[in-house]
Design a protein around this motif. Sequence first.
Motif, short mmCIF file in Angstrom:
data_model
loop_
_atom_site.label_atom_id
_atom_site.label_comp_id
_atom_site.label_asym_id
_atom_site.label_seq_id
_atom_site.Cartn_x
_atom_site.Cartn_y
_atom_site.Cartn_z
N ASP A 100 51.45 -2.11 -10.76
CA ASP A 100 50.74 -3.35 -11.07
C ASP A 100 51.50 -4.22 -12.08
O ASP A 100 51.19 -5.40 -12.22
CB ASP A 100 49.35 -3.03 -11.65
CG ASP A 100 48.51 -2.18 -10.72
OD1 ASP A 100 48.76 -2.19 -9.50
OD2 ASP A 100 47.61 -1.46 -11.21
N ASP B 90 51.30 -4.36 -15.22
CA ASP B 90 50.36 -5.01 -16.14
C ASP B 90 50.34 -4.40 -17.54
O ASP B 90 49.39 -4.60 -18.29
CB ASP B 90 48.94 -4.98 -15.53
CG ASP B 90 48.45 -3.56 -15.24
OD1 ASP B 90 49.22 -2.61 -15.49
OD2 ASP B 90 47.33 -3.41 -14.75
N ALA C 296 45.54 -7.51 -12.18
CA ALA C 296 46.67 -8.40 -12.51
C ALA C 296 47.24 -8.93 -11.19
O ALA C 296 47.33 -8.21 -10.21
CB ALA C 296 47.73 -7.63 -13.28
N THR D 186 48.43 -9.84 -17.91
CA THR D 186 48.09 -10.50 -16.64
C THR D 186 48.93 -11.77 -16.49
O THR D 186 49.66 -12.15 -17.40
CB THR D 186 46.58 -10.84 -16.60
OG1 THR D 186 46.27 -11.55 -17.79
CG2 THR D 186 45.73 -9.59 -16.52
#
Length: 344
Positions: free
Chosen positions: A129, A131, A175, A331
């Motif tokens: 991700d 993030d 995210a 994010t």
Amino acid sequence: MSKKIAILTGGGDCPGLNPAIKGCVWAAEKFGYECVGLTDGWKGLVEGLTTPLNRELTEYAITQGGTMLATSRTNPFKQEGGVQKCLETFKRLDLYALVAMGGEDTLGVATRFYRDHRLNVVGVPKTMDNDLSATDYTFGFDTSVTKAMEAAAALVDTGRSHRRVMVLEVMGRHAGWVALFTAIASAADFVCIPERTIDTAALLKKVKEAHARKKFALVVTSEASELPEVGEGEQKRELDQFGHVILKDRGMGERIAGYIEKNTGLETRHAVIGHMQRGGAPTLFDRMLGVRVGVKAAELVRDGQFGQMSALVGNRIIGVPLEKATGELKTVSADWNGLMEVLF
Ligand code: F6P
């Protein structure tokens, strides 16, 4: 003094974990430590589940996806007696240090063991991700976006042939990095990310314009984006042990495709790449990043830098406080607005 280091991998697996394990084991052995694997994430420390780890066993790990230590989303702080059992296992195995490889949840647990129980813990950041704060990139991201890019290229072929609108749903949790990078790198016509509620008027306009011009269109959406017309409140979602909503079957790709078809009259199909984007051999970038942060983790142990995580900052791998990495999710920030306005 004990010279044994345990390694565990927690949370979702991702390409780059095995390279990181290799880096950590090879460096640790060079510094005179012995390594042991704890299997199944934090469950391994709770239940004392171990597996051997050494140079020979990890030699080709640099080429392999997944995690050779297996993983889980177990949170010992949410289990009765879980923390105590972890402390007992640490003692019983005669460990000097623990290297925890994971994302915000796994490293959040590592942070608490260091802060509240003074365990000799070091972290390695991983997540497809991308993030995690305090590191520029996490391994797993490059491979999963590369796989999503390949999926998008296939959808463009079939979408163009049938003169359809194609919607690709990708992972990434809360995210939008995976969706944003996939969309940019695939020349998509529109991207939907969780950080911004979808501007449906702009979505329909872009899709209609693209279809009028080239007879097909590609939209990339994150699994966690929001259509304001539909809303999320239609059903209660299951939570994992860390209190996160389990996003599976949320159906964003399908919902956006339905919305487009209903409001434009254009034939629309969707596809969900799902876990196919999380498996497979790591890209060169993820092999290099994985092995480098793994080696750094062993160096942090050697130097007594506990409560730290190895991080990529610029082109250097350095130690940063674990708390900095897990304090706040990284994010898609407003800095990306300009680029998004140019490209979508
Ligand atoms: O955090 C990594 C991730 O792949 C997310 O992008 C996704 O929402 C989630 O894990 C899927 O989890 P699971 O493998 O438990 O279904």
